[in-house]
Design a protein around this motif. Structure first.
Motif, PDB file in Angstrom:
ATOM      1  N   MET A  29       0.776  -1.115  -0.154  1.00  0.00           N
ATOM      2  CA  MET A  29      -0.187   0.120  -0.036  1.00  0.00           C
ATOM      3  C   MET A  29       0.790   1.337   0.104  1.00  0.00           C
ATOM      4  N   ILE A  30       1.802   1.173   1.015  1.00  0.00           N
ATOM      5  CA  ILE A  30       2.670   2.489   1.059  1.00  0.00           C
ATOM      6  C   ILE A  30       4.122   1.895   0.445  1.00  0.00           C
ATOM      7  N   THR A  31       4.742   2.570  -0.554  1.00  0.00           N
ATOM      8  CA  THR A  31       5.928   2.101  -0.962  1.00  0.00           C
ATOM      9  C   THR A  31       6.903   3.280  -1.003  1.00  0.00           C
ATOM     10  N   ILE A  32       8.134   3.117  -0.098  1.00  0.00           N
ATOM     11  CA  ILE A  32       9.020   4.137  -0.190  1.00  0.00           C
ATOM     12  C   ILE A  32      10.255   3.617  -0.740  1.00  0.00           C
ATOM     13  N   ASP A  33      10.644   4.351  -1.849  1.00  0.00           N
ATOM     14  CA  ASP A  33      11.761   3.794  -2.489  1.00  0.00           C
ATOM     15  C   ASP A  33      13.070   4.858  -2.615  1.00  0.00           C
ATOM     16  N   ASN A  34      14.237   4.393  -1.718  1.00  0.00           N
ATOM     17  CA  ASN A  34      15.319   5.376  -1.883  1.00  0.00           C
ATOM     18  C   ASN A  34      15.093   6.674  -1.908  1.00  0.00           C
ATOM     19  N   ILE A  35      14.483   7.168  -0.893  1.00  0.00           N
ATOM     20  CA  ILE A  35      14.262   8.709  -0.692  1.00  0.00           C
ATOM     21  C   ILE A  35      15.550   9.269  -0.035  1.00  0.00           C
ATOM     22  N   HIS A  36      15.639  10.449  -0.753  1.00  0.00           N
ATOM     23  CA  HIS A  36      16.685  11.469   0.039  1.00  0.00           C
ATOM     24  C   HIS A  36      16.043  12.603   0.163  1.00  0.00           C
ATOM     25  N   LYS A  37      16.445  13.330   1.390  1.00  0.00           N
ATOM     26  CA  LYS A  37      16.089  14.546   1.697  1.00  0.00           C
ATOM     27  C   LYS A  37      17.069  15.366   2.403  1.00  0.00           C
ATOM     28  N   SER A  38      17.387  16.625   1.976  1.00  0.00           N
ATOM     29  CA  SER A  38      18.151  17.329   2.620  1.00  0.00           C
ATOM     30  C   SER A  38      17.562  18.591   3.006  1.00  0.00           C
ATOM     31  N   PHE A  39      17.986  19.155   4.390  1.00  0.00           N
ATOM     32  CA  PHE A  39      17.618  20.447   4.823  1.00  0.00           C
ATOM     33  C   PHE A  39      18.967  21.242   4.674  1.00  0.00           C
ATOM     34  N   GLY A  40      18.894  22.504   3.581  1.00  0.00           N
ATOM     35  CA  GLY A  40      20.121  22.970   3.196  1.00  0.00           C
ATOM     36  C   GLY A  40      21.354  22.108   2.743  1.00  0.00           C
ATOM     37  N   ASN A  41      22.404  22.138   3.359  1.00  0.00           N
ATOM     38  CA  ASN A  41      23.266  21.107   2.802  1.00  0.00           C
ATOM     39  C   ASN A  41      23.523  19.861   3.937  1.00  0.00           C
ATOM     40  N   VAL A  42      22.446  19.903   4.645  1.00  0.00           N
ATOM     41  CA  VAL A  42      22.310  18.617   5.627  1.00  0.00           C
ATOM     42  C   VAL A  42      21.439  17.591   5.107  1.00  0.00           C
ATOM     43  N   GLU A  43      22.148  16.245   4.530  1.00  0.00           N
ATOM     44  CA  GLU A  43      21.220  15.183   4.195  1.00  0.00           C
ATOM     45  C   GLU A  43      20.652  14.637   5.379  1.00  0.00           C
ATOM     46  N   VAL A  44      19.498  14.649   5.521  1.00  0.00           N
ATOM     47  CA  VAL A  44      18.801  13.974   6.770  1.00  0.00           C
ATOM     48  C   VAL A  44      18.199  12.651   6.286  1.00  0.00           C
ATOM     49  N   LEU A  45      17.797  12.414   5.158  1.00  0.00           N
ATOM     50  CA  LEU A  45      17.274  11.172   4.698  1.00  0.00           C
ATOM     51  C   LEU A  45      18.396  10.548   3.388  1.00  0.00           C
ATOM     52  N   LYS A  46      18.835   9.591   3.768  1.00  0.00           N
ATOM     53  CA  LYS A  46      20.028   9.179   2.846  1.00  0.00           C
ATOM     54  C   LYS A  46      19.573   7.777   2.379  1.00  0.00           C
ATOM     55  N   GLY A  47      18.556   7.666   1.425  1.00  0.00           N
ATOM     56  CA  GLY A  47      18.098   6.448   0.832  1.00  0.00           C
ATOM     57  C   GLY A  47      17.249   5.692   1.585  1.00  0.00           C
ATOM     58  N   VAL A  48      16.082   5.888   2.114  1.00  0.00           N
ATOM     59  CA  VAL A  48      15.254   5.284   2.774  1.00  0.00           C
ATOM     60  C   VAL A  48      14.106   4.359   1.952  1.00  0.00           C
ATOM     61  N   SER A  49      14.226   3.318   2.146  1.00  0.00           N
ATOM     62  CA  SER A  49      13.000   2.407   1.481  1.00  0.00           C
ATOM     63  C   SER A  49      12.477   1.683   2.452  1.00  0.00           C
ATOM     64  N   LEU A  50      11.011   1.611   2.079  1.00  0.00           N
ATOM     65  CA  LEU A  50      10.112   0.887   3.123  1.00  0.00           C
ATOM     66  C   LEU A  50       9.030   0.432   2.381  1.00  0.00           C
ATOM     67  N   GLU A  51       8.285  -0.861   2.550  1.00  0.00           N
ATOM     68  CA  GLU A  51       7.155  -1.099   2.031  1.00  0.00           C
ATOM     69  C   GLU A  51       6.260  -1.297   3.137  1.00  0.00           C
ATOM     70  N   VAL A  52       5.228  -0.934   3.072  1.00  0.00           N
ATOM     71  CA  VAL A  52       3.977  -1.440   3.982  1.00  0.00           C
ATOM     72  C   VAL A  52       2.763  -1.872   3.331  1.00  0.00           C
ATOM     73  N   LYS A  53       2.427  -3.174   3.555  1.00  0.00           N
ATOM     74  CA  LYS A  53       1.491  -3.763   2.840  1.00  0.00           C
ATOM     75  C   LYS A  53       0.069  -3.244   3.599  1.00  0.00           C
ATOM     76  N   ALA A  54      -1.024  -3.523   2.897  1.00  0.00           N
ATOM     77  CA  ALA A  54      -2.592  -3.201   3.523  1.00  0.00           C
ATOM     78  C   ALA A  54      -2.505  -3.988   4.792  1.00  0.00           C
ATOM     79  N   GLY A  55      -2.944  -3.312   5.899  1.00  0.00           N
ATOM     80  CA  GLY A  55      -3.218  -4.085   6.825  1.00  0.00           C
ATOM     81  C   GLY A  55      -2.033  -4.492   8.040  1.00  0.00           C
ATOM     82  N   GLU A  56      -1.095  -3.990   7.450  1.00  0.00           N
ATOM     83  CA  GLU A  56       0.380  -4.216   8.177  1.00  0.00           C
ATOM     84  C   GLU A  56       0.465  -2.854   9.349  1.00  0.00           C
ATOM     85  N   VAL A  57       1.290  -3.272  10.474  1.00  0.00           N
ATOM     86  CA  VAL A  57       1.682  -2.320  11.172  1.00  0.00           C
ATOM     87  C   VAL A  57       3.066  -2.200  11.425  1.00  0.00           C
ATOM     88  N   VAL A  58       3.513  -1.312  10.954  1.00  0.00           N
ATOM     89  CA  VAL A  58       5.123  -1.213  10.917  1.00  0.00           C
ATOM     90  C   VAL A  58       5.502  -0.061  12.220  1.00  0.00           C
TER      91      VAL A  58
END
Ligand code: ADP
Ligand code: MG
Length: 240
Positions: free
Chosen positions: A1-30
């Motif tokens: 249901m939720i697919t997070i595929d290799n996301i990167h995120k910086s605030f200014g020049n600080v990278e706070v998410l360095k390639g986060v991946s996560l799959e959440v299926k319907a009905g799952e609790v993560v």
């Protein structure tokens, strides 16, 4: 249901998410655990479109989440979010707080929205507080109103960001019970929490985030009882 595929995120020049991946299926609790500043809230905020991300892809039910998209409100009706601070409207009664989204965002008829809101308030154990005002409620009761408010939009999934961290210890149990009931009913949930016993009992999976990366992920009981990664071991020693 939720697919997070290799996301990167910086605030200014600080990278706070360095390639986060996560799959959440319907009905799952993560459950997402990790030290302060590891990026847990940022992950949830990206999923919900509250924050943009720089690279990678997030999709919900195969539809891409792009925070610049025009139908961001439509996304937020599909994915509910419950915060540490409940942010109820102080000058509206409890039932009006719960009806707000359905009436103003989804154009539901007031009478129907009110009926649904009352059912949800009964479900979270606040059937006797329908016409009360938020300031007359305890923090735990206000957080349960916030959960009812999220449910009122009939979301496909709910994201919880440390929903019990601001509560007095004796009020935590009632909120966790509501979340546990939701999980048992099959609600898809991503929960950032420091409540390790909740994670152990309710989560299907646990992800440990450290420095913007998921360093360990697996079946909740396994990760929490026998963590493999040194960082996870250190963290769990501190919180358990
Ligand atoms: P967590 O929820 O795990 O405590 P956050 O996702 O809130 O972590 O934050 C991750 C990192 O990003 C932290 O270093 C934090 O200071 C930084 N950060 C979060 N939001 C912002 C922002 N709006 N501007 C700048 N830095 C931010
Ligand atoms: Mg946070």
């Amino acid at each position: 249901m939720i697919t997070i595929d290799n996301i990167h995120k910086s605030f200014g020049n600080v990278e706070v998410l360095k390639g986060v991946s996560l799959e959440v299926k319907a009905g799952e609790v993560v459950c997402l655990i990790g030290p302060s500043g590891s990026g847990k809230s940022t992950v949830l905020r990206c999923v919900n479109g509250l924050e943009s991300y720089d690279d990678g892809e997030i999709s919900i039910n195969n539809r891409r989440v792009d925070s610049e998209q025009k139908d961001i409100n439509e996304l937020r009706t599909r994915v509910g979010m419950v915060f540490q601070r409940f942010n109820l409207f102080p000058h509206r009664s409890v039932v009006e707080n719960v009806m707000e989204g359905p009436v103003y965002v989804k154009n539901e008829p007031r009478q129907q929205a009110r009926q649904h809101a009352i059912e949800l308030l009964e479900k979270v154990g606040l059937g006797d507080k329908v016409d009360a005002y938020p300031q007359s409620l305890s923090g735990g009761q206000q957080q349960r109103v916030a959960i009812a408010r999220a449910l009122a939009m009939r979301p496909d999934a709910i994201l919880f960001d440390e929903p019990t961290s601001a509560l007095d210890p004796e009020l935590v149990g009632d909120v966790l019970k509501v979340m546990r009931d939701l999980a048992e009913e099959g609600m898809t949930m991503v929960v950032v929490t420091h409540e390790m016993s909740f994670a152990k009992e309710v989560a299907d999976r646990v992800c440990f985030l450290y420095g913007g990366e998921i360093v360990e992920e697996g079946v909740a009981k396994t990760v929490l009882s026998a963590p493999q990664h040194e960082r996870t071991q250190d963290f769990l020693k501190r919180v358990l």
